[in-house]
Scaffold this motif. Structure first.
Motif, PDB file in Angstrom:
ATOM      1  N   PRO A 213     108.343  25.899  28.690  1.00  0.00           N
ATOM      2  CA  PRO A 213     109.775  25.559  28.732  1.00  0.00           C
ATOM      3  C   PRO A 213     110.403  25.787  30.110  1.00  0.00           C
ATOM      4  O   PRO A 213     110.147  26.782  30.757  1.00  0.00           O
ATOM      5  CB  PRO A 213     110.389  26.504  27.696  1.00  0.00           C
ATOM      6  N   GLY A 214     111.187  24.803  30.507  1.00  0.00           N
ATOM      7  CA  GLY A 214     111.908  24.863  31.770  1.00  0.00           C
ATOM      8  C   GLY A 214     113.234  24.158  31.604  1.00  0.00           C
ATOM      9  O   GLY A 214     113.839  24.186  30.525  1.00  0.00           O
ATOM     10  N   ASP A 215     113.690  23.489  32.653  1.00  0.00           N
ATOM     11  CA  ASP A 215     114.962  22.771  32.595  1.00  0.00           C
ATOM     12  C   ASP A 215     114.935  21.625  31.592  1.00  0.00           C
ATOM     13  O   ASP A 215     115.949  21.314  30.968  1.00  0.00           O
ATOM     14  CB  ASP A 215     115.327  22.228  33.975  1.00  0.00           C
ATOM     15  N   ILE A 216     113.784  20.967  31.478  1.00  0.00           N
ATOM     16  CA  ILE A 216     113.638  19.876  30.515  1.00  0.00           C
ATOM     17  C   ILE A 216     112.364  20.109  29.716  1.00  0.00           C
ATOM     18  O   ILE A 216     111.422  20.741  30.186  1.00  0.00           O
ATOM     19  CB  ILE A 216     113.604  18.482  31.193  1.00  0.00           C
ATOM     20  N   GLU A 217     112.336  19.587  28.491  1.00  0.00           N
ATOM     21  CA  GLU A 217     111.137  19.708  27.665  1.00  0.00           C
ATOM     22  C   GLU A 217     110.135  18.652  28.099  1.00  0.00           C
ATOM     23  O   GLU A 217     110.465  17.468  28.201  1.00  0.00           O
ATOM     24  CB  GLU A 217     111.496  19.515  26.194  1.00  0.00           C
ATOM     25  N   LEU A 218     108.910  19.090  28.365  1.00  0.00           N
ATOM     26  CA  LEU A 218     107.859  18.199  28.844  1.00  0.00           C
ATOM     27  C   LEU A 218     106.714  18.104  27.853  1.00  0.00           C
ATOM     28  O   LEU A 218     106.431  19.047  27.121  1.00  0.00           O
ATOM     29  CB  LEU A 218     107.302  18.713  30.175  1.00  0.00           C
ATOM     30  N   VAL A 219     106.066  16.966  27.855  1.00  0.00           N
ATOM     31  CA  VAL A 219     104.782  16.750  27.185  1.00  0.00           C
ATOM     32  C   VAL A 219     103.889  16.074  28.209  1.00  0.00           C
ATOM     33  O   VAL A 219     104.346  15.692  29.289  1.00  0.00           O
ATOM     34  CB  VAL A 219     104.922  15.895  25.904  1.00  0.00           C
ATOM     35  N   GLY A 220     102.632  15.894  27.883  1.00  0.00           N
ATOM     36  CA  GLY A 220     101.760  15.271  28.866  1.00  0.00           C
ATOM     37  C   GLY A 220     100.454  14.809  28.281  1.00  0.00           C
ATOM     38  O   GLY A 220     100.257  14.799  27.063  1.00  0.00           O
ATOM     39  N   CYS A 221      99.564  14.448  29.186  1.00  0.00           N
ATOM     40  CA  CYS A 221      98.223  14.058  28.783  1.00  0.00           C
ATOM     41  C   CYS A 221      97.275  14.234  29.968  1.00  0.00           C
ATOM     42  O   CYS A 221      97.702  14.293  31.119  1.00  0.00           O
ATOM     43  CB  CYS A 221      98.185  12.642  28.238  1.00  0.00           C
ATOM     44  N   VAL A 222      96.012  14.345  29.624  1.00  0.00           N
ATOM     45  CA  VAL A 222      94.960  14.360  30.631  1.00  0.00           C
ATOM     46  C   VAL A 222      94.244  13.023  30.525  1.00  0.00           C
ATOM     47  O   VAL A 222      93.740  12.658  29.456  1.00  0.00           O
ATOM     48  CB  VAL A 222      93.970  15.518  30.400  1.00  0.00           C
ATOM     49  N   VAL A 223      94.257  12.285  31.619  1.00  0.00           N
ATOM     50  CA  VAL A 223      93.621  10.980  31.667  1.00  0.00           C
ATOM     51  C   VAL A 223      92.258  11.162  32.315  1.00  0.00           C
ATOM     52  O   VAL A 223      92.155  11.445  33.504  1.00  0.00           O
ATOM     53  CB  VAL A 223      94.478   9.974  32.479  1.00  0.00           C
TER      54      VAL A 223
ATOM     55  N   TYR B 148     105.554  14.454  31.550  1.00  0.00           N
ATOM     56  CA  TYR B 148     106.792  13.672  31.531  1.00  0.00           C
ATOM     57  C   TYR B 148     107.701  14.244  30.472  1.00  0.00           C
ATOM     58  O   TYR B 148     107.280  15.052  29.630  1.00  0.00           O
ATOM     59  CB  TYR B 148     106.482  12.193  31.245  1.00  0.00           C
ATOM     60  N   GLU B 149     108.944  13.813  30.495  1.00  0.00           N
ATOM     61  CA  GLU B 149     109.938  14.332  29.559  1.00  0.00           C
ATOM     62  C   GLU B 149     109.567  13.978  28.120  1.00  0.00           C
ATOM     63  O   GLU B 149     109.124  12.862  27.830  1.00  0.00           O
ATOM     64  CB  GLU B 149     111.314  13.753  29.900  1.00  0.00           C
ATOM     65  N   ALA B 150     109.727  14.952  27.229  1.00  0.00           N
ATOM     66  CA  ALA B 150     109.442  14.738  25.808  1.00  0.00           C
ATOM     67  C   ALA B 150     110.369  13.662  25.259  1.00  0.00           C
ATOM     68  O   ALA B 150     111.445  13.421  25.795  1.00  0.00           O
ATOM     69  CB  ALA B 150     109.623  16.046  25.041  1.00  0.00           C
ATOM     70  N   GLY B 151     109.943  13.053  24.186  1.00  0.00           N
ATOM     71  CA  GLY B 151     110.761  12.031  23.535  1.00  0.00           C
ATOM     72  C   GLY B 151     110.079  10.677  23.500  1.00  0.00           C
ATOM     73  O   GLY B 151     110.530   9.785  22.788  1.00  0.00           O
TER      74      GLY B 151
END
Length: 132
Positions: A19-29, A106-109
């Motif tokens: 958690p930080g300023d914005i909620e992030l999600v991601g992936c490993v390519v 990137y930003e969650a959502g």
């Protein structure tokens, strides 16, 4: 790629999403691109920019390279909006076991499944591991 390496990379990527300023999600390519395929890696990063920006509905974006800013390192990139330079995504390109992995967040959502499917369809991509 060994399970231990994948597990380590997955856990390190999850730590970036704390958690930080914005909620992030991601992936490993996970790519099939070798360390000798810099041009193809660049092209793949441009395609990732387009796909992530589309899924995030952020409008037109540009890519800022790590070597353009002293706050970042080489092989680290950000996608920013043209309108106000807002964050869209960030990635690191890592050479592991002879091929590149791209850790992108990137930003969650966004619809993670749809985004991962679009990324997996790109040339040079072997697999995508989602990191919630």
């Amino acid at each position: 790629m060994s399970e231990a390496i994948d597990s380590d990379l997955y856990e390190r990527t999850k730590a970036l999403l704390e958690p930080g300023d914005i909620e992030l999600v991601g992936c490993v390519v996970h790519t099939t691109l070798s360390g000798q395929e810099d041009l193809e890696l660049h092209e793949l990063t441009v395609e990732l920019n387009d796909i992530i920006a589309e899924h995030a509905a952020k409008g037109e974006t540009y890519i800022e390279a790590g070597n353009d800013d002293t706050d970042f390192s080489s092989n680290q990139f950000q996608g920013l909006t043209l309108d106000d330079e807002s964050f869209v995504w960030e990635c690191q390109q890592l050479l592991r076991d002879g091929t590149f992995d791209i850790v992108v967040y990137y930003e969650a959502g966004v619809d993670q499944d749809a985004l991962a499917a679009d990324i997996e369809a790109l040339d040079g991509v072997d697999d995508v591991t989602q990191v919630p």
